[in-house]
Design a protein around this motif. Structure first.
Motif, PDB file in Angstrom:
ATOM      1  N   ALA A 269       0.839  -1.207   0.000  1.00  0.00           N
ATOM      2  CA  ALA A 269       0.000   0.000   0.000  1.00  0.00           C
ATOM      3  C   ALA A 269       0.870   1.250   0.000  1.00  0.00           C
ATOM      4  CB  ALA A 269      -0.924  -0.012   1.213  1.00  0.00           C
ATOM      5  N   LEU A 270       1.940   1.225   0.813  1.00  0.00           N
ATOM      6  CA  LEU A 270       2.819   2.395   0.877  1.00  0.00           C
ATOM      7  C   LEU A 270       3.566   2.607  -0.431  1.00  0.00           C
ATOM      8  CD1 LEU A 270       4.141   1.951   4.521  1.00  0.00           C
ATOM      9  CD2 LEU A 270       2.691   3.822   3.674  1.00  0.00           C
ATOM     10  N   VAL A 271       3.973   1.487  -1.035  1.00  0.00           N
ATOM     11  CA  VAL A 271       4.689   1.585  -2.311  1.00  0.00           C
ATOM     12  C   VAL A 271       3.756   2.160  -3.380  1.00  0.00           C
ATOM     13  CG1 VAL A 271       5.702   0.251  -4.198  1.00  0.00           C
ATOM     14  CG2 VAL A 271       6.332  -0.254  -1.816  1.00  0.00           C
ATOM     15  N   SER A 272       2.533   1.625  -3.438  1.00  0.00           N
ATOM     16  CA  SER A 272       1.632   2.065  -4.510  1.00  0.00           C
ATOM     17  C   SER A 272       1.154   3.490  -4.278  1.00  0.00           C
ATOM     18  CB  SER A 272       0.449   1.103  -4.647  1.00  0.00           C
ATOM     19  OG  SER A 272      -0.324   1.136  -3.464  1.00  0.00           O
ATOM     20  N   ARG A 273       1.247   3.971  -3.042  1.00  0.00           N
ATOM     21  CA  ARG A 273       0.883   5.370  -2.790  1.00  0.00           C
ATOM     22  C   ARG A 273       2.060   6.309  -3.065  1.00  0.00           C
ATOM     23  NH1 ARG A 273      -3.257   7.348  -1.110  1.00  0.00           N
ATOM     24  NH2 ARG A 273      -2.141   9.123  -0.193  1.00  0.00           N
ATOM     25  N   GLY A 274       3.191   5.729  -3.470  1.00  0.00           N
ATOM     26  CA  GLY A 274       4.338   6.555  -3.813  1.00  0.00           C
ATOM     27  C   GLY A 274       5.047   7.157  -2.614  1.00  0.00           C
ATOM     28  N   LYS A 275       4.915   6.536  -1.471  1.00  0.00           N
ATOM     29  CA  LYS A 275       5.536   7.075  -0.257  1.00  0.00           C
ATOM     30  C   LYS A 275       6.896   6.448   0.016  1.00  0.00           C
ATOM     31  CE  LYS A 275       1.992   9.630   0.724  1.00  0.00           C
ATOM     32  NZ  LYS A 275       2.109  11.097   0.633  1.00  0.00           N
ATOM     33  N   THR A 276       7.372   5.650  -0.930  1.00  0.00           N
ATOM     34  CA  THR A 276       8.629   4.944  -0.707  1.00  0.00           C
ATOM     35  C   THR A 276       9.580   5.147  -1.884  1.00  0.00           C
ATOM     36  OG1 THR A 276       7.819   2.954  -1.808  1.00  0.00           O
ATOM     37  CG2 THR A 276       7.396   3.138   0.551  1.00  0.00           C
ATOM     38  N   GLU A 278      13.593   3.357  -3.505  1.00  0.00           N
ATOM     39  CA  GLU A 278      14.689   2.401  -3.340  1.00  0.00           C
ATOM     40  C   GLU A 278      16.012   3.157  -3.298  1.00  0.00           C
ATOM     41  OE1 GLU A 278      14.630  -1.120  -3.665  1.00  0.00           O
ATOM     42  OE2 GLU A 278      12.557  -1.513  -4.311  1.00  0.00           O
ATOM     43  N   LYS A 279      16.864   2.777  -2.382  1.00  0.00           N
ATOM     44  CA  LYS A 279      18.193   3.374  -2.321  1.00  0.00           C
ATOM     45  C   LYS A 279      19.131   2.394  -1.628  1.00  0.00           C
ATOM     46  CE  LYS A 279      19.913   6.628   0.477  1.00  0.00           C
ATOM     47  NZ  LYS A 279      19.906   7.854   1.288  1.00  0.00           N
ATOM     48  N   ASP A 280      20.329   2.239  -2.153  1.00  0.00           N
ATOM     49  CA  ASP A 280      21.336   1.340  -1.561  1.00  0.00           C
ATOM     50  C   ASP A 280      20.785  -0.063  -1.343  1.00  0.00           C
ATOM     51  OD1 ASP A 280      22.838   3.630  -1.491  1.00  0.00           O
ATOM     52  OD2 ASP A 280      22.349   4.055   0.619  1.00  0.00           O
ATOM     53  N   GLY A 281      19.921  -0.490  -2.246  1.00  0.00           N
ATOM     54  CA  GLY A 281      19.388  -1.846  -2.123  1.00  0.00           C
ATOM     55  C   GLY A 281      18.315  -2.010  -1.080  1.00  0.00           C
ATOM     56  N   ALA A 282      17.916  -0.909  -0.450  1.00  0.00           N
ATOM     57  CA  ALA A 282      16.867  -0.989   0.572  1.00  0.00           C
ATOM     58  C   ALA A 282      15.646  -0.190   0.129  1.00  0.00           C
ATOM     59  CB  ALA A 282      17.393  -0.446   1.894  1.00  0.00           C
ATOM     60  N   LEU A 283      14.506  -0.454   0.791  1.00  0.00           N
ATOM     61  CA  LEU A 283      13.287   0.293   0.509  1.00  0.00           C
ATOM     62  C   LEU A 283      13.054   1.283   1.656  1.00  0.00           C
ATOM     63  CD1 LEU A 283      10.754   0.506  -1.354  1.00  0.00           C
ATOM     64  CD2 LEU A 283       9.620  -1.027   0.278  1.00  0.00           C
ATOM     65  N   TRP A 284      12.903   2.568   1.288  1.00  0.00           N
ATOM     66  CA  TRP A 284      12.770   3.612   2.316  1.00  0.00           C
ATOM     67  C   TRP A 284      11.376   4.200   2.345  1.00  0.00           C
ATOM     68  CZ3 TRP A 284      17.319   5.729   4.890  1.00  0.00           C
ATOM     69  CH2 TRP A 284      18.514   5.077   4.519  1.00  0.00           C
ATOM     70  N   LEU A 285      10.958   4.629   3.527  1.00  0.00           N
ATOM     71  CA  LEU A 285       9.679   5.322   3.673  1.00  0.00           C
ATOM     72  C   LEU A 285       9.965   6.807   3.879  1.00  0.00           C
ATOM     73  CD1 LEU A 285       6.547   5.205   4.059  1.00  0.00           C
ATOM     74  CD2 LEU A 285       6.989   4.937   6.506  1.00  0.00           C
ATOM     75  N   ARG A 286       9.195   7.648   3.177  1.00  0.00           N
ATOM     76  CA  ARG A 286       9.415   9.099   3.298  1.00  0.00           C
ATOM     77  C   ARG A 286       8.798   9.624   4.593  1.00  0.00           C
ATOM     78  NH1 ARG A 286      11.083  10.652  -1.751  1.00  0.00           N
ATOM     79  NH2 ARG A 286      10.439   9.290  -3.458  1.00  0.00           N
ATOM     80  N   ARG A 342       3.375   6.755  13.446  1.00  0.00           N
ATOM     81  CA  ARG A 342       2.340   7.700  13.000  1.00  0.00           C
ATOM     82  C   ARG A 342       2.567   8.094  11.537  1.00  0.00           C
ATOM     83  NH1 ARG A 342       2.063  11.645  18.257  1.00  0.00           N
ATOM     84  NH2 ARG A 342       0.649  10.392  19.545  1.00  0.00           N
ATOM     85  N   ALA A 343       3.822   8.247  11.159  1.00  0.00           N
ATOM     86  CA  ALA A 343       4.116   8.603   9.768  1.00  0.00           C
ATOM     87  C   ALA A 343       3.603   7.515   8.838  1.00  0.00           C
ATOM     88  CB  ALA A 343       5.616   8.813   9.578  1.00  0.00           C
ATOM     89  N   GLY A 344       3.868   6.282   9.183  1.00  0.00           N
ATOM     90  CA  GLY A 344       3.404   5.171   8.354  1.00  0.00           C
ATOM     91  C   GLY A 344       1.892   5.168   8.229  1.00  0.00           C
ATOM     92  N   LEU A 345       1.221   5.428   9.355  1.00  0.00           N
ATOM     93  CA  LEU A 345      -0.241   5.412   9.354  1.00  0.00           C
ATOM     94  C   LEU A 345      -0.797   6.565   8.518  1.00  0.00           C
ATOM     95  CD1 LEU A 345      -0.807   4.516  13.115  1.00  0.00           C
ATOM     96  CD2 LEU A 345      -1.199   3.034  11.141  1.00  0.00           C
ATOM     97  N   GLN A 346      -0.153   7.721   8.628  1.00  0.00           N
ATOM     98  CA  GLN A 346      -0.620   8.871   7.851  1.00  0.00           C
ATOM     99  C   GLN A 346      -0.386   8.654   6.359  1.00  0.00           C
ATOM    100  OE1 GLN A 346      -2.439  11.551   9.072  1.00  0.00           O
ATOM    101  NE2 GLN A 346      -2.449  10.043  10.715  1.00  0.00           N
ATOM    102  N   ALA A 347       0.754   8.062   6.039  1.00  0.00           N
ATOM    103  CA  ALA A 347       1.095   7.847   4.637  1.00  0.00           C
ATOM    104  C   ALA A 347       0.088   6.911   3.970  1.00  0.00           C
ATOM    105  CB  ALA A 347       2.506   7.281   4.523  1.00  0.00           C
ATOM    106  N   LEU A 348      -0.524   6.047   4.752  1.00  0.00           N
ATOM    107  CA  LEU A 348      -1.516   5.128   4.192  1.00  0.00           C
ATOM    108  C   LEU A 348      -2.804   5.849   3.841  1.00  0.00           C
ATOM    109  CD1 LEU A 348      -0.924   2.111   6.561  1.00  0.00           C
ATOM    110  CD2 LEU A 348      -0.619   2.101   4.074  1.00  0.00           C
ATOM    111  N   ALA A 349      -3.034   7.001   4.510  1.00  0.00           N
ATOM    112  CA  ALA A 349      -4.229   7.806   4.233  1.00  0.00           C
ATOM    113  C   ALA A 349      -5.503   6.981   4.273  1.00  0.00           C
ATOM    114  CB  ALA A 349      -4.084   8.520   2.888  1.00  0.00           C
ATOM    115  N   ILE A 350      -5.713   6.322   5.397  1.00  0.00           N
ATOM    116  CA  ILE A 350      -6.944   5.527   5.518  1.00  0.00           C
ATOM    117  C   ILE A 350      -7.873   6.129   6.574  1.00  0.00           C
ATOM    118  CG2 ILE A 350      -6.003   3.355   4.676  1.00  0.00           C
ATOM    119  CD1 ILE A 350      -5.508   2.534   7.586  1.00  0.00           C
TER     120      ILE A 350
END
Length: 547
Positions: A269-276, A278-286, A342-350
């Motif tokens: 869900a976070l990926v498809s919302r564009g909140k993430t 890829e960098k240095d082989g890892a997946l980051w959350l904004r 909280r950031a993760g929850l907000q980024a999901l926008a649910i």
RNA sequence: GCGCCCGUAGCUCAGUGGAUCAGAGUAUUGGCCUCCGAAGCCAAGGGUCGUGGGUUCGAAUCCCGCCGGGCGCGCCA
């Protein structure tokens, strides 16, 4: 049942204000109990607030409010209001109105102080949530005492409360535990060749290893060792919590979040919302979009997730289960997770509000013994367990002590004080008042139910008015403590109420010859006892009839 | 260095979205049981609320700086 004086005064004050300063419009009427009893039973600063806004003289406005016609109709409840200081309006209740609380306490019994919420909410309090890698220590004890009391307080205000325990049974630390048990079972001690890098060194690991061997477990099967160790420690923790009088409604497992695909779902869900990204082989959350000082890794280069990702998934679950208010009780060493979750929850926008969930962070408990601080180190295995505390000081004393300080205040638990001077613990002082009243009632020997209707007019002493005033404050104390997640306010209130009763008891005799006075005083004492019992129960402390 | 929390009596701590008290316990000292439980009560001494500014009619409480303490600051949890 007569109406609550506060409500009556508040409405009358609003009426007076409408008459004297209609231009003020609708104004919230602040009404509070003065700290100083000499200033009456209730006090309002409404004149100060309104005057400042309207550019009028506050004292003059207060004078006019006091002269309003409405007070004449309330003459049987309250004396004419007085202006004090810069413009406070002070009220003094008539004795009968003040004493009426005694009948209310006796009529409501165990419910006294409790409220019916205008809008009942589904509330979850998550606390302890200790990982099954060792016994519960003093810090968990503080959390258990705090969380259980907070849950009870919120429930007392008419909300539907669930107590939940979340445990991490999927992380690297659990693997470390299994490796440690395996090593011990092979006879390897900490520091010796073959000991795992971040192994748990506590003696309890030896015990688990011994039990595993006794049960005929296969040493080579690390997964079996893991399951055995987790089950073993969970059982120990449950026993400790039971001994502490704390019970949970729901246990949630981190491993279940993975098994049910909840973690993966959140990541997608976070990926498809564009909140993430890829960098240095890892997946980051904004997370910086939501107030964090830097973005956080969600999926490590090795493909596994960082700890806060399942935590976000877990909280999505809480929200979906319908908990509009969630209180998480945690040690202050976890405060950085708040922003991330909280950031993760907000980024999901649910639809989750920005400040959800709430957190009560408590400072670490420092344990002092023999004048020296005992370092709490799980790895080294040298620390004071919750079980130790209960064995030393008893459940009631430990619970009361751990809950009688502000959560965010530093806390020194002096083991010697708990050990050698248990009678100095304030919990005994409060319980003693309860037992004393029980003893007087027993000596009287008649049916206490009769007291609920005893005429109270004979109660003419200042001390009796003070006690009634204190009893009347109890519902507000609970409401505020519940709203602020501050059980220590209840502990201080009980201490104070007990003190006023002891003082009264020493100055006056309750079982006097004259029947009307005797029964009025017994009614007062019975109301004090009921209130003490209600408060202690919320803190998880017993209210003994004898001690 | 950055972020969050904290600094009130010898000690342990309340009070901290202004006005109407700097308080409790403990420790020290001195009183109170022929009378409902002395695990109690009464009394005394003890603090320029870390510090320096600011806002205000008014600050322990709000704002800023500084000092001191705790906790975080990881592709640990």
């Amino acid at each position: 049942m007569p109406r609550d004086p506060k409500t009556v005064l508040s409405e009358a004050l609003a009426e007076a204000l409408a008459g004297e300063a209609p231009e003020a419009g609708r104004t919230a009427i602040g009404l509070e109990r003065p700290k100083n009893a000499a200033h009456g039973d209730w006090s309002s600063n409404v004149a100060l607030q309104v005057a400042a806004r309207l550019g009028r003289n506050p004292r003059e406005l207060a004078q006019k409010l006091c002269a309003a016609p409405v007070w004449a109709s309330l003459a049987d409840i309250v004396e004419p209001p007085q202006v004090a200081g810069p413009g406070f309006v002070n009220f003094r209740l008539r004795p009968a109105a003040k004493l009426a609380v005694i009948h209310r306490v006796l009529a409501e019994g165990e419910r006294y102080g409790h409220a019916r919420a205008a809008k009942p909410e589904k509330v979850m309090v998550e606390f302890v949530s200790a990982n099954p890698t060792g016994p519960l220590h003093v810090g968990h004890g503080r959390q258990a005492a705090l969380g259980d009391a907070i849950a009870a307080l919120i429930a007392s205000q008419g909300h539907e409360v669930t107590r939940e325990f979340y445990y991490n049974d999927a992380g690297a630390q659990i693997r470390n535990l299994a490796l440690s048990v395996q090593a011990r079972a092979r006879g390897i001690a900490p520091g010796e060749p073959g000991w795992p890098a971040d192994g748990y060194q506590g003696e309890y690991v030896v015990e688990i290893a011994r039990a595993y061997a006794a049960a005929g477990g296969d040493l080579e099967d690390l997964e079996a060792v893991r399951r055995f160790a987790v089950a073993y420690l969970r059982r120990e923790q449950d026993e400790d919590l039971r001994a502490f009088g704390v019970a949970f409604d729901v246990y949630s497992l981190e491993s279940a979040l993975y098994a049910e695909g909840k973690v993966e779902e959140v990541v997608q869900a976070l990926v498809s919302r564009g909140k993430t990204y890829e960098k240095d082989g890892a997946l980051w959350l904004r997370t910086t979009d939501y107030g964090d000082d830097k973005d956080r890794v969600m999926r490590k280069a090795d493909g596994s997730y960082t700890y806060f990702v399942p935590d976000v998934a877990y909280h999505v679950g809480k929200w979906r289960r319908g908990y509009t208010r969630v209180v998480n009780v945690q040690g202050s060493d976890h405060h950085s997770t708040i922003t991330r979750v909280r950031a993760g929850l907000q980024a999901l926008a649910i639809g989750i509000p920005a400040g959800w969930p709430e957190y009560v962070l408590h400072s670490m408990v420092r344990v002092v013994r023999g004048g020296e601080e005992v370092k709490i180190s799980k790895r080294a295995g040298a620390y004071v367990t919750l079980r130790d505390l209960i064995d030393w000081a008893g459940r009631d004393a430990v619970r009361f002590f751990l809950v009688s300080r502000r959560p965010d205040a530093d806390f020194v638990f002096d083991v010697d004080l708990a050990l050698a001077r248990t009678e100095d613990n304030p919990v005994y002082y409060v319980q003693y008042a309860h037992a004393r009243i029980s003893s007087v009632l027993a000596q009287w020997g008649e049916d206490p139910a009769r007291l609920a209707a005893a005429p109270l007019a004979p109660l003419a002493l200042a001390r009796e008015a003070v006690l009634a005033r204190e009893l009347a404050a109890f519902p507000e104390v609970l409401a505020q403590a519940a709203a602020e997640c501050a059980p220590h306010a209840v502990a201080f209130y009980l201490r104070n109420l007990a003190s006023e009763f002891h003082s009264y008891y020493n100055a006056e005799r309750i079982l006097v010859e004259e029947r009307a006075l005797r029964e009025a005083r017994l009614a007062l004492a019975a109301a004090v006892r009921q209130t003490l019992a209600n408060g202690l129960r919320l803190l998880g402390v017993s209210a003994p009839e004898k001690m």
